[in-house]
Design a protein around this motif. Structure first.
Motif, short mmCIF file in Angstrom:
data_model
loop_
_atom_site.label_atom_id
_atom_site.label_comp_id
_atom_site.label_asym_id
_atom_site.label_seq_id
_atom_site.Cartn_x
_atom_site.Cartn_y
_atom_site.Cartn_z
N GLY A 170 0.82 -1.21 0.00
CA GLY A 170 0.00 0.00 0.00
C GLY A 170 0.85 1.26 0.00
N ASN A 171 0.40 2.27 0.72
CA ASN A 171 1.17 3.50 0.83
C ASN A 171 2.02 3.52 2.09
N LEU A 172 2.33 2.33 2.61
CA LEU A 172 3.13 2.21 3.82
C LEU A 172 4.60 2.03 3.44
N ASP A 173 5.44 2.91 3.95
CA ASP A 173 6.88 2.81 3.75
C ASP A 173 7.58 3.36 4.98
N VAL A 174 8.89 3.53 4.89
CA VAL A 174 9.66 3.99 6.04
C VAL A 174 9.18 5.37 6.48
N LEU A 175 8.98 6.27 5.52
CA LEU A 175 8.55 7.63 5.86
C LEU A 175 7.17 7.63 6.50
#
Length: 512
Positions: A170-175
């Protein structure tokens, strides 16, 4: 000249044509707007002629029949209304699950790299559920993953048990995870022997640095756990815990904690990061399948096994170098350390993990300040400003969240500063045993804009940072004492000078 005149006339004609087209387009747009407004007005009139539920009203309609139609139409209209409001219903959830009055996290997003692993950690997840948490279990690479919608976070905490996932879904990342922490929410992160760059990057941004060698694990040839089936020097036991009852609970951990995973280090100058479980002096980080040819980069007590971070916004992060530490297998395993005659029927992993999760999700160590007030000695109302040398009393109430209720926080090291660029007054507060702290002092002989300031930081507790501004004025011209005691020598000098001048005048005028 004739050509230039014709060219000028052509330009003027083109300009007039463009102006004509522009005016025509403007008139057409105005006409369209007028038609739209008329149509909207007719629609509103039509709706007005109808009842509130779309029932046509007629002068010949009987009131009872109108009421019947309204009642008949009500369920359908209510259904349509609820359906239209459903997408925005989640906006109310933060108010229902998280508030300053109940700071414990309630909605947790749990990310795994394999749904089958859920049964491996069922005891830990059950302990969270028994304490009232709502767990939303998803795969870490789910393409529909999101932490927020319409600018509102849907979760209060994140548990990331997917160390091998190279890219979050999805739109889940480190940031996105870091923004989640920056918003004041909490994180439990577990690494493993095979840890991806995503997990390493999140930990590094939080001040915890895993061993850069991807094949390295924690090895201890003197403190490994003895097993009947095999000898594994990477399965170690640790009992070097942090000395903090706030983080680990009132009861001491009853048995050593089993650990199989990778090492990490923390910056000793970073006061926000603390190692909760430290390796023994004989441990080191290396590749168990390769010969050790050089001195290891991480060794001894510099190796962190489990660490916690409390950010400046009081968000809490728990980082473990071992995913197995939370597993049912390690929870129920016995512990017998090599070279030690004492054995334990059950490891301390379950107690350790549960107590740490209580701290990480603000069931312990969360402080708040209430009823800050100050006034002159002998008065009760708070003034708009003080005068230099006034006697002042300061009061504040501090409470601690226990997971169920607020109880008075009792400590003898809470201080208040009377601050302007630097503290002019620093006083230790006295408490009454019920959460009320107070002190009194004299305003310094300096005027300006001051602050009552509390900066309180203790290991395991949320930091308190509070300031209240108050101006301080000098004496007015009619507020000084008529005769200042410190000026008596000058008074005496003045009168002696006048007396001497009088004597001198008499002698000078009458002496021959």
């Amino acid at each position: 000249m004739q050509r230039e005149g014709e060219t000028g006339r052509d330009r003027q004609r083109q300009i007039r044509e463009r102006q004509t087209k522009t005016e025509k387009a403007d008139r057409e747009r105005q006409t369209d707007r007028g038609r739209d407004r008329q149509r909207q007005r007719r629609e509103r009139q039509t709706e007005t002629e109808k009842g509130g539920f779309g029932v046509q009203v007629s002068s010949a309609t009987k009131p009872l029949s109108l009421l019947g139609e309204v009642v008949a139409m009500a369920p359908a209209v209510m259904a349509r209304t609820l359906a239209s409001l459903l997408p925005f219903a989640f906006l109310l959830l933060p108010a229902l699950c998280f508030s300053p009055d109940r700071p414990t996290d309630r909605r947790l997003l749990l990310l795994l790299d394999d749904v089958a692993l859920k049964s491996n950690f069922s005891t830990f997840f059950k302990s969270l559920g028994d304490r009232g948490y709502e767990l939303d279990l998803k795969l870490a690479y789910d393409p529909t993953l999101t932490l927020q919608r319409y600018g509102e976070y849907m979760y209060d905490g994140l548990i990331l048990f997917a160390p091998s996932v190279e890219k979050l879904g999805g739109n889940l990342d480190v940031l996105a995870v870091l923004d989640f922490i920056d918003s004041g929410r909490d994180l439990i992160l577990a690494a493993d022997i095979k840890t991806s760059d995503v997990t390493r990057d999140i930990a590094a941004e939080c001040g915890v640095y895993f061993d850069e060698d991807p094949d390295s694990v924690v090895i201890d040839h003197l403190n490994f756990v003895v097993s009947k089936s095999e000898v594994d020097h990477t399965l170690i036991s640790g009992d070097d815990f942090i000395k903090s009852k706030v983080i680990l609970g009132e009861s001491a951990i009853q048995a050593p904690v089993l650990f199989r995973g990778i090492a990490h280090s923390v910056n000793s100058t970073n006061s926000l990061v603390n190692k909760v479980l430290t390796a023994s002096e004989t441990a080191y980080s290396g590749n168990p399948d390769a010969e050790l040819t050089q001195f290891p980069a991480l060794f001894g007590t510099s190796i962190g096994l489990v660490s916690v971070v409390q950010a400046r916004n009081n968000a809490r992060i728990l980082i473990s170098g071992s995913l197995d530490l939370f597993s049912n297998k390690f929870f129920n395993s016995s512990v017998k350390r090599f070279g030690c005659s004492r054995s334990y029927a059950k490891s301390g992993n379950e107690q350790f993990a549960v107590e740490l999760s209580k701290w990480a999700f603000h069931e312990r160590g969360h402080l708040k300040v209430l009823n800050v007030r100050h006034h002159k000695v002998g008065e009760t109302n708070e003034p708009s400003m003080y005068r230099i040398c006034d006697d002042v009393e300061f009061f504040v109430e501090i409470y601690e969240w226990t997971g169920e209720e607020w109880k008075p926080y009792l400590a003898d090291d809470v201080q208040v500063q009377f601050y302007m660029m630097s503290p002019y007054v620093l006083k230790t507060l006295t408490h009454d045993g019920k959460g009320l702290y107070w002190t009194s002092f004299k305003v310094p002989d300096v005027y300006g804009v001051f602050q009552f300031k509390i900066e309180y930081k203790q290991l395991g507790y949320t930091s308190l940072s509070f300031s209240k501004q108050i101006p301080v004025r000098p004496f007015k011209h009619n507020e000084y004492e008529r005769f200042i005691r410190a000026a008596f020598p000058y008074y005496g000098a003045s009168f002696s000078m006048m007396f001497g001048f009088f004597i001198f005048s008499v002698i000078f005028l009458y002496h021959k």
